[in-house]
Design a protein around this motif. Structure first.
Motif, PDB file in Angstrom:
ATOM      1  N   ASN A 166      35.607  49.498  46.458  1.00 19.96           N
ATOM      2  CA  ASN A 166      36.901  49.131  47.036  1.00 19.96           C
ATOM      3  C   ASN A 166      36.884  47.705  47.573  1.00 19.96           C
ATOM      4  O   ASN A 166      37.919  47.036  47.600  1.00 19.96           O
ATOM      5  CB  ASN A 166      37.283  50.101  48.140  1.00 19.96           C
ATOM      6  CG  ASN A 166      37.640  51.472  47.613  1.00 19.96           C
ATOM      7  OD1 ASN A 166      38.041  51.607  46.457  1.00 19.96           O
ATOM      8  ND2 ASN A 166      37.501  52.501  48.439  1.00 19.96           N
ATOM      9  N   ALA A 167      35.711  47.261  48.009  1.00 20.11           N
ATOM     10  CA  ALA A 167      35.603  45.891  48.524  1.00 20.11           C
ATOM     11  C   ALA A 167      35.962  44.882  47.435  1.00 20.11           C
ATOM     12  O   ALA A 167      36.693  43.914  47.674  1.00 20.11           O
ATOM     13  CB  ALA A 167      34.190  45.628  49.046  1.00 20.11           C
ATOM     14  N   VAL A 168      35.475  45.099  46.220  1.00 25.15           N
ATOM     15  CA  VAL A 168      35.788  44.200  45.112  1.00 25.15           C
ATOM     16  C   VAL A 168      37.265  44.292  44.754  1.00 25.15           C
ATOM     17  O   VAL A 168      37.915  43.274  44.468  1.00 25.15           O
ATOM     18  CB  VAL A 168      34.911  44.517  43.880  1.00 25.15           C
ATOM     19  CG1 VAL A 168      35.342  43.684  42.675  1.00 25.15           C
ATOM     20  CG2 VAL A 168      33.448  44.236  44.194  1.00 25.15           C
ATOM     21  N   ASP A 169      37.809  45.500  44.800  1.00 28.16           N
ATOM     22  CA  ASP A 169      39.239  45.670  44.501  1.00 28.16           C
ATOM     23  C   ASP A 169      40.096  44.871  45.483  1.00 28.16           C
ATOM     24  O   ASP A 169      41.072  44.222  45.084  1.00 28.16           O
ATOM     25  CB  ASP A 169      39.623  47.152  44.567  1.00 28.16           C
ATOM     26  CG  ASP A 169      39.092  47.934  43.383  1.00 28.16           C
ATOM     27  OD1 ASP A 169      38.855  47.335  42.320  1.00 28.16           O
ATOM     28  OD2 ASP A 169      38.907  49.161  43.527  1.00 28.16           O
ATOM     29  N   ARG A 170      39.729  44.910  46.765  1.00 27.16           N
ATOM     30  CA  ARG A 170      40.499  44.161  47.776  1.00 27.16           C
ATOM     31  C   ARG A 170      40.366  42.660  47.557  1.00 27.16           C
ATOM     32  O   ARG A 170      41.341  41.914  47.688  1.00 27.16           O
ATOM     33  CB  ARG A 170      40.031  44.532  49.184  1.00 27.16           C
ATOM     34  CG  ARG A 170      40.365  45.961  49.596  1.00 27.16           C
ATOM     35  CD  ARG A 170      40.240  46.133  51.108  1.00 27.16           C
ATOM     36  NE  ARG A 170      38.928  45.734  51.591  1.00 27.16           N
ATOM     37  CZ  ARG A 170      37.875  46.538  51.677  1.00 27.16           C
ATOM     38  NH1 ARG A 170      37.968  47.795  51.270  1.00 27.16           N
ATOM     39  NH2 ARG A 170      36.720  46.105  52.154  1.00 27.16           N
ATOM     40  N   ILE A 171      39.164  42.211  47.248  1.00 30.36           N
ATOM     41  CA  ILE A 171      38.940  40.786  46.996  1.00 30.36           C
ATOM     42  C   ILE A 171      39.737  40.323  45.783  1.00 30.36           C
ATOM     43  O   ILE A 171      40.390  39.270  45.804  1.00 30.36           O
ATOM     44  CB  ILE A 171      37.435  40.509  46.796  1.00 30.36           C
ATOM     45  CG1 ILE A 171      36.672  40.757  48.111  1.00 30.36           C
ATOM     46  CG2 ILE A 171      37.205  39.082  46.311  1.00 30.36           C
ATOM     47  CD1 ILE A 171      35.170  40.847  47.929  1.00 30.36           C
ATOM     48  N   LEU A 172      39.690  41.118  44.726  1.00 29.47           N
ATOM     49  CA  LEU A 172      40.444  40.784  43.516  1.00 29.47           C
ATOM     50  C   LEU A 172      41.938  40.708  43.802  1.00 29.47           C
ATOM     51  O   LEU A 172      42.622  39.779  43.350  1.00 29.47           O
ATOM     52  CB  LEU A 172      40.175  41.826  42.434  1.00 29.47           C
ATOM     53  CG  LEU A 172      38.988  41.577  41.496  1.00 29.47           C
ATOM     54  CD1 LEU A 172      38.719  42.804  40.643  1.00 29.47           C
ATOM     55  CD2 LEU A 172      39.232  40.351  40.622  1.00 29.47           C
ATOM     56  N   GLU A 173      42.439  41.677  44.549  1.00 34.70           N
ATOM     57  CA  GLU A 173      43.866  41.702  44.860  1.00 34.70           C
ATOM     58  C   GLU A 173      44.277  40.457  45.648  1.00 34.70           C
ATOM     59  O   GLU A 173      45.302  39.833  45.364  1.00 34.70           O
ATOM     60  CB  GLU A 173      44.215  42.965  45.645  1.00 34.70           C
ATOM     61  CG  GLU A 173      45.694  43.101  45.944  1.00 34.70           C
ATOM     62  CD  GLU A 173      46.017  44.380  46.709  1.00 34.70           C
ATOM     63  OE1 GLU A 173      47.212  44.754  46.742  1.00 34.70           O
ATOM     64  OE2 GLU A 173      45.096  44.988  47.286  1.00 34.70           O
ATOM     65  N   PHE A 174      43.453  40.093  46.630  1.00 30.69           N
ATOM     66  CA  PHE A 174      43.757  38.908  47.434  1.00 30.69           C
ATOM     67  C   PHE A 174      43.752  37.654  46.557  1.00 30.69           C
ATOM     68  O   PHE A 174      44.662  36.807  46.637  1.00 30.69           O
ATOM     69  CB  PHE A 174      42.749  38.762  48.571  1.00 30.69           C
ATOM     70  CG  PHE A 174      43.080  37.675  49.545  1.00 30.69           C
ATOM     71  CD1 PHE A 174      43.852  37.949  50.666  1.00 30.69           C
ATOM     72  CD2 PHE A 174      42.643  36.362  49.349  1.00 30.69           C
ATOM     73  CE1 PHE A 174      44.171  36.937  51.573  1.00 30.69           C
ATOM     74  CE2 PHE A 174      42.960  35.360  50.246  1.00 30.69           C
ATOM     75  CZ  PHE A 174      43.724  35.651  51.358  1.00 30.69           C
ATOM     76  N   CYS A 175      42.735  37.513  45.722  1.00 34.36           N
ATOM     77  CA  CYS A 175      42.635  36.336  44.860  1.00 34.36           C
ATOM     78  C   CYS A 175      43.766  36.280  43.841  1.00 34.36           C
ATOM     79  O   CYS A 175      44.278  35.198  43.522  1.00 34.36           O
ATOM     80  CB  CYS A 175      41.284  36.321  44.154  1.00 34.36           C
ATOM     81  SG  CYS A 175      39.873  35.971  45.244  1.00 34.36           S
ATOM     82  N   GLN A 176      44.170  37.448  43.333  1.00 30.46           N
ATOM     83  CA  GLN A 176      45.296  37.486  42.389  1.00 30.46           C
ATOM     84  C   GLN A 176      46.596  37.071  43.062  1.00 30.46           C
ATOM     85  O   GLN A 176      47.389  36.316  42.491  1.00 30.46           O
ATOM     86  CB  GLN A 176      45.405  38.882  41.783  1.00 30.46           C
ATOM     87  CG  GLN A 176      44.303  39.205  40.793  1.00 30.46           C
ATOM     88  CD  GLN A 176      44.203  40.686  40.444  1.00 30.46           C
ATOM     89  OE1 GLN A 176      44.862  41.523  41.072  1.00 30.46           O
ATOM     90  NE2 GLN A 176      43.398  41.016  39.456  1.00 30.46           N
ATOM     91  N   HIS A 177      46.819  37.558  44.291  1.00 30.85           N
ATOM     92  CA  HIS A 177      48.004  37.148  45.036  1.00 30.85           C
ATOM     93  C   HIS A 177      47.981  35.640  45.298  1.00 30.85           C
ATOM     94  O   HIS A 177      49.023  34.978  45.244  1.00 30.85           O
ATOM     95  CB  HIS A 177      48.087  37.905  46.356  1.00 30.85           C
ATOM     96  CG  HIS A 177      48.496  39.340  46.196  1.00 30.85           C
ATOM     97  ND1 HIS A 177      48.364  40.279  47.196  1.00 30.85           N
ATOM     98  CD2 HIS A 177      49.033  39.998  45.150  1.00 30.85           C
ATOM     99  CE1 HIS A 177      48.808  41.446  46.767  1.00 30.85           C
ATOM    100  NE2 HIS A 177      49.218  41.295  45.532  1.00 30.85           N
TER     101      HIS A 177
END
Length: 258
Positions: free
Chosen positions: A147-158
């Motif tokens: 989930n940590a990677v998912d959150r990081i990816l989401e932030f970077c995508q935004h």
């Protein structure tokens, strides 16, 4: 704002860029750090248009020079001066922290110049990513992202989406001929000459007044006019940040203004 991971043209704050993968980084974790020495000497931070309204309460918002200007939040007026963090990079007071700072040490970038997809990269020198006992694992025992990677990816995508909206905003400003070379004179008590700051761009308010009513109505509807006003209002904080420098003993010599 994503850029190919090619040295020496690394983005601000990044000393290196490495693609995150489950093979090489299976046992890696990400952890919070309570100081950011890399921020202590950074005076101009890239900003996206999604942040203008929040950032303009704390920082002057200007635009960089060159053919492809970017919005910048000024945390100090002089090179190497950040009035909002101490020498260790610890934030000294409640203040809005730009997403560019919060994103570090991660970013999305092309692995190769001709690639079409962006990959999740990180700075291995940051001290925030590595084989630690504390923090959050980036991959589980089977090598699946957590989930940590998912959150990081989401932030970077935004962030990348915000960067695209920022480019669209700047295209509108440039097409309308609204960007001009900026200059601010600040007179300090007891000094014979004012401090003159140049080397940035700002909206030409005279040209803004000449924009047609139809175009202004369009900009009002799509939110662009609000962004322009946030930038213009924020320029009043140039003197506030200058005063912060003086209070902290970081005031420039008369010939040192940029």
């Amino acid at each position: 704002m994503a850029s190919a991971p090619q040295q020496p043209q690394l983005p601000l704050f990044f000393n290196d860029l490495m693609p995150l993968n489950s093979k090489d980084h299976k046992n890696y974790s990400t952890r919070s750090i309570d100081s950011a020495p890399w921020l202590a000497k950074a005076h101009a931070i890239p900003l996206t248009v999604d942040e203008f309204v929040q950032a303009q309460r704390h920082y002057p918002i200007v635009f960089s020079t060159g053919d492809n200007p970017l919005p910048l939040a000024l945390m100090g007026l002089n090179e190497g001066v950040n009035t909002f963090v101490d020498d260790e990079g610890k934030v000294s007071e409640p203040v809005y922290i730009p997403a560019y700072i919060r994103r570090y040490p991660f970013m999305l970038a092309k692995l190769q110049q001709d690639a079409t997809d962006l990959s999740l990269m990180f700075d291995p020198t940051s001290g925030a990513v590595g084989e630690f006992d504390e923090g959050e694992r980036l991959f589980d025992d089977e090598g699946n992202k957590t989930n940590a990677v998912d959150r990081i990816l989401e932030f970077c995508q935004h962030f990348e989406q915000s960067a695209q909206r920022t480019q669209a905003f700047l295209t509108e400003l440039k097409d309308a001929g609204l960007l001009m070379d900026g200059e601010v004179a600040i007179q300090r008590e007891g000094e014979e000459k004012p401090f003159i700051y140049r080397g940035f761009k700002m909206v030409d308010q005279e040209k803004l007044r000449d924009i047609s009513a139809e175009k202004l109505a369009e900009w009002h509807k799509n939110g662009l006019l609000m962004l322009i006003h946030a930038h213009v209002y924020s320029l009043e904080l140039m003197r506030v940040v200058f005063a912060r420098q003086a209070q902290q003993g970081k005031a420039p010599q008369p010939a040192a203004a940029n």
